[in-house]
Design a protein around this motif. Structure first.
Motif, mmCIF file in Angstrom:
data_model
loop_
_atom_site.group_PDB
_atom_site.id
_atom_site.type_symbol
_atom_site.label_atom_id
_atom_site.label_comp_id
_atom_site.label_asym_id
_atom_site.label_seq_id
_atom_site.Cartn_x
_atom_site.Cartn_y
_atom_site.Cartn_z
ATOM 1 N N ALA A 122 0.837 -1.205 0.000
ATOM 2 C CA ALA A 122 0.000 0.000 0.000
ATOM 3 C C ALA A 122 0.871 1.255 0.000
ATOM 4 C CB ALA A 122 -0.933 -0.014 1.205
ATOM 5 N N PHE A 123 1.920 1.254 0.799
ATOM 6 C CA PHE A 123 2.833 2.400 0.859
ATOM 7 C C PHE A 123 3.451 2.678 -0.508
ATOM 8 C CE2 PHE A 123 7.273 3.812 1.260
ATOM 9 C CZ PHE A 123 7.062 5.077 1.776
ATOM 10 N N PRO A 174 -4.082 7.495 2.700
ATOM 11 C CA PRO A 174 -3.769 7.127 4.086
ATOM 12 C C PRO A 174 -2.513 6.264 4.244
ATOM 13 C CG PRO A 174 -6.092 6.761 3.622
ATOM 14 C CD PRO A 174 -5.423 7.083 2.316
ATOM 15 N N TYR A 175 -2.026 5.699 3.163
ATOM 16 C CA TYR A 175 -0.891 4.787 3.241
ATOM 17 C C TYR A 175 0.454 5.479 3.051
ATOM 18 C CZ TYR A 175 -4.852 1.779 2.914
ATOM 19 O OH TYR A 175 -6.069 1.193 3.155
ATOM 20 N N ALA A 176 0.440 6.802 2.946
ATOM 21 C CA ALA A 176 1.686 7.541 2.759
ATOM 22 C C ALA A 176 2.520 7.608 4.025
ATOM 23 C CB ALA A 176 1.384 8.958 2.278
ATOM 24 N N VAL A 177 1.883 7.821 5.146
ATOM 25 C CA VAL A 177 2.625 8.037 6.379
ATOM 26 C C VAL A 177 2.174 7.084 7.482
ATOM 27 C CG1 VAL A 177 3.242 9.704 8.166
ATOM 28 C CG2 VAL A 177 2.999 10.465 5.798
ATOM 29 N N GLY A 178 0.917 7.143 7.833
ATOM 30 C CA GLY A 178 0.411 6.408 8.981
ATOM 31 C C GLY A 178 0.670 4.923 8.944
ATOM 32 N N ILE A 179 0.617 4.340 7.791
ATOM 33 C CA ILE A 179 0.762 2.887 7.646
ATOM 34 C C ILE A 179 2.158 2.413 8.057
ATOM 35 C CG2 ILE A 179 1.523 2.830 5.236
ATOM 36 C CD1 ILE A 179 -1.127 0.537 6.742
ATOM 37 N N ARG A 180 3.095 3.327 8.121
ATOM 38 C CA ARG A 180 4.466 2.949 8.449
ATOM 39 C C ARG A 180 4.682 2.726 9.945
ATOM 40 N NH1 ARG A 180 7.930 7.417 5.506
ATOM 41 N NH2 ARG A 180 6.302 8.722 6.364
ATOM 42 N N TYR A 181 3.671 3.010 10.748
ATOM 43 C CA TYR A 181 3.813 2.922 12.195
ATOM 44 C C TYR A 181 2.887 1.855 12.763
ATOM 45 C CZ TYR A 181 6.296 7.163 11.218
ATOM 46 O OH TYR A 181 7.190 8.057 10.690
ATOM 47 N N PRO A 182 3.301 1.188 13.840
ATOM 48 C CA PRO A 182 2.537 0.046 14.366
ATOM 49 C C PRO A 182 1.098 0.363 14.739
ATOM 50 C CG PRO A 182 4.651 0.219 15.476
ATOM 51 C CD PRO A 182 4.529 1.412 14.588
ATOM 52 N N ASP A 183 0.835 1.526 15.272
ATOM 53 C CA ASP A 183 -0.525 1.815 15.705
ATOM 54 C C ASP A 183 -1.486 2.051 14.545
ATOM 55 O OD1 ASP A 183 0.795 4.191 15.107
ATOM 56 O OD2 ASP A 183 -0.392 5.366 16.524
ATOM 57 N N GLU A 184 -0.960 2.185 13.358
ATOM 58 C CA GLU A 184 -1.792 2.423 12.183
ATOM 59 C C GLU A 184 -1.864 1.209 11.264
ATOM 60 O OE1 GLU A 184 -3.563 5.186 11.637
ATOM 61 O OE2 GLU A 184 -2.824 6.043 13.512
ATOM 62 N N PHE A 222 5.397 19.129 -15.331
ATOM 63 C CA PHE A 222 5.097 19.253 -16.762
ATOM 64 C C PHE A 222 4.304 20.524 -17.057
ATOM 65 C CE2 PHE A 222 2.158 18.262 -20.318
ATOM 66 C CZ PHE A 222 3.107 18.163 -21.334
ATOM 67 N N VAL A 223 3.328 20.842 -16.198
ATOM 68 C CA VAL A 223 2.491 22.031 -16.421
ATOM 69 C C VAL A 223 3.034 23.240 -15.663
ATOM 70 C CG1 VAL A 223 0.405 20.761 -17.026
ATOM 71 C CG2 VAL A 223 0.821 21.360 -14.630
ATOM 72 N N GLU A 224 4.269 23.115 -15.179
ATOM 73 C CA GLU A 224 4.990 24.203 -14.520
ATOM 74 C C GLU A 224 4.320 24.700 -13.250
ATOM 75 O OE1 GLU A 224 6.227 27.049 -17.458
ATOM 76 O OE2 GLU A 224 7.288 25.497 -18.578
ATOM 77 N N ILE A 225 3.865 23.724 -12.454
ATOM 78 C CA ILE A 225 3.368 23.985 -11.109
ATOM 79 C C ILE A 225 4.388 23.375 -10.157
ATOM 80 C CG2 ILE A 225 1.586 23.428 -9.415
ATOM 81 C CD1 ILE A 225 -0.390 23.160 -11.761
ATOM 82 N N LEU A 226 4.834 24.146 -9.196
ATOM 83 C CA LEU A 226 5.760 23.617 -8.203
ATOM 84 C C LEU A 226 5.008 22.603 -7.351
ATOM 85 C CD1 LEU A 226 8.583 23.769 -6.888
ATOM 86 C CD2 LEU A 226 7.634 25.525 -5.373
ATOM 87 N N PRO A 227 5.427 21.334 -7.369
ATOM 88 C CA PRO A 227 4.704 20.330 -6.589
ATOM 89 C C PRO A 227 4.768 20.651 -5.089
ATOM 90 C CG PRO A 227 6.303 19.285 -8.047
ATOM 91 C CD PRO A 227 6.563 20.755 -8.079
ATOM 92 N N PRO A 228 3.629 20.685 -4.439
ATOM 93 C CA PRO A 228 3.644 20.977 -3.004
ATOM 94 C C PRO A 228 4.216 19.809 -2.210
ATOM 95 C CG PRO A 228 1.433 20.401 -3.694
ATOM 96 C CD PRO A 228 2.280 20.449 -4.945
ATOM 97 N N LYS A 229 4.731 20.103 -1.047
ATOM 98 C CA LYS A 229 5.264 19.058 -0.169
ATOM 99 C C LYS A 229 4.089 18.454 0.592
ATOM 100 C CE LYS A 229 9.855 20.902 0.112
ATOM 101 N NZ LYS A 229 11.000 21.228 0.926
ATOM 102 N N THR A 230 3.417 17.539 -0.072
ATOM 103 C CA THR A 230 2.282 16.849 0.523
ATOM 104 C C THR A 230 2.261 15.421 0.031
ATOM 105 O OG1 THR A 230 -0.116 16.872 0.861
ATOM 106 C CG2 THR A 230 0.664 17.525 -1.319
ATOM 107 N N HIS A 231 1.675 14.561 0.839
ATOM 108 C CA HIS A 231 1.456 13.175 0.422
ATOM 109 C C HIS A 231 -0.014 12.950 0.078
ATOM 110 C CE1 HIS A 231 5.480 12.132 1.649
ATOM 111 N NE2 HIS A 231 5.258 12.564 2.868
#
Length: 130
Positions: free
Chosen positions: A38-39, A91-101, A55-64
């Motif tokens: 999933a990650f 939801p699998y970008a961050v939380g899934i990497r930790y045991p409680d998630e 490609f469309v010249e938008i600075l990608p935001p720092k988000t997952h």
């Protein structure tokens, strides 16, 4: 397209493809580590969407958050409405990497997530034409 921009997009593509390859390799292994699949699927979709931003010249935001990325892209390309379903991976970008998630998944869910990542890949590649 500028050579530098094309090279950067291709680098994003390569990293995104590595995530798909990793997810597929994990699915083929024993035991199957569903949270890792999933990650990697989320990471691949995120990287493809960020490549399109470049490609469309938008600075990608720092988000997952895939929905945030899609909404930004929708401002210049409404066809990305077709990818709104990919937000299921967010939801699998961050939380899934930790045991409680951690959650348990089935093989069919893992296969579905890989297909979602591939759909995002194919859609973005077709739009950019690289």
């Amino acid at each position: 397209m500028q050579i530098e921009k094309q090279n950067l997009i291709e680098e994003w593509f390569a990293k995104a493809d590595h995530d798909i390859f990793s997810a597929e390799a994990i699915l083929a292994a024993q035991p199957i580590i569903f949270d890792s699949i999933a990650f990697h699927c989320q990471q691949s979709a995120e990287k493809y969407l960020k490549a399109y931003c470049i490609f469309v010249e938008i600075l990608p935001p720092k988000t997952h958050d895939l929905q945030i990325l899609i909404n930004i892209i929708l401002e210049c390309d409404t066809s990305f409405e077709e990818l709104k379903f990919a937000d299921v991976l967010t939801p699998y970008a961050v939380g899934i990497r930790y045991p409680d998630e951690a959650s348990l998944y089935e093989r069919s869910t893992a296969e579905e997530y890989i297909e979602i990542a591939k759909t995002v890949r194919d859609f973005v590649r077709n739009k950019i034409g690289i």
